[in-house]
Design a protein around this motif. Sequence first.
Motif: not given
Length: 286
Positions: A14-23
């Motif tokens: 979930x955190x990695x997906x949020x980061x990918x969205x943020x990028x």
Amino acid sequence: MSAEIIDGKATAKLVRDDVADGVAELVAAGGTAPGLATVLIGDDPASEVYIRNKRRACTAAGMTDLHQHLPGDADQETAAALIDRLAADPAVSGILLQLPVPVHLDPDALLARIPADKDVDGLTTANAGLLAQGRPGLRPCTPSGVMVLFDRHGVELEGAEAVVVGRSVLVGKPMAQLLLERNATVTLCHSRTRDLAEVCRRAEVLVVAAGIPGLIGPDHVRPGGTVIDVGIHREAGGLCGDVDSAVSEVAGRLTPVPGGVGPMTIAMLLANTLTAARRLQGMGER
Ligand code: ADP
């Protein structure tokens, strides 16, 4: 009764997906994809595995992999010059020096050259000082990953009895400070603590980072408490942590090893790299 298992792998995803969205958002807003410079000196096999995983996660999140490798016989000046170059390079949002470095090198002197705003491991004196003062900064990945596990699993920290076992600079000490910041009542145990079991039994929230396989048994655990196992050891039977498996009969919630805290550490490295990139590019916090 068996403890609920806190799934670190799923939470890390979930955190990695949020980061990918943020990028993607950062790039869409006219910014540049964050660049992570992992630095490996020598070719320790365990370090190579860690670095490979970090680089893979970095590109999977849409970040630029700016990995640097120096031979194991590189001298202090060469390593320092590399870090200085990365510090000055605007394409580099985060610098991660993989530890341990070869014994002829001074790791503290190298870490000290990493600018605080690119210190995605949160290990510099400046970031440790900001944490100690409760001011914003980049926080060490493992304890901040534990905080995300608490938040995503509804673990109440406000006013809670929290016990941390281990006072390392990497995990125990910053863990205690993060819990304090969230208004837990924090006790920090270490190798000289007189009656470890008795102190640990008070804990509604117990975080164990002592580096000793099976240190914490069922008699250390408050019935129904939340237990986070930061330890990781390679034993004959596979990987195990600092917490004995019998604890699952007493605890209310428990992280497994592997698949608990481990995956969160890399996810938080990515989150820190995104935070650093946003700040360096003047794109603020989300
Ligand atoms: P980490 O990988 O979590 O950073 P370290 O191996 O650097 O761990 O540090 C281990 C920590 O665990 C030290 O702070 C030490 O005081 C603590 N520790 C070691 N043995 C015990 C023990 N028997 N009981 C409680 N704490 C211990």
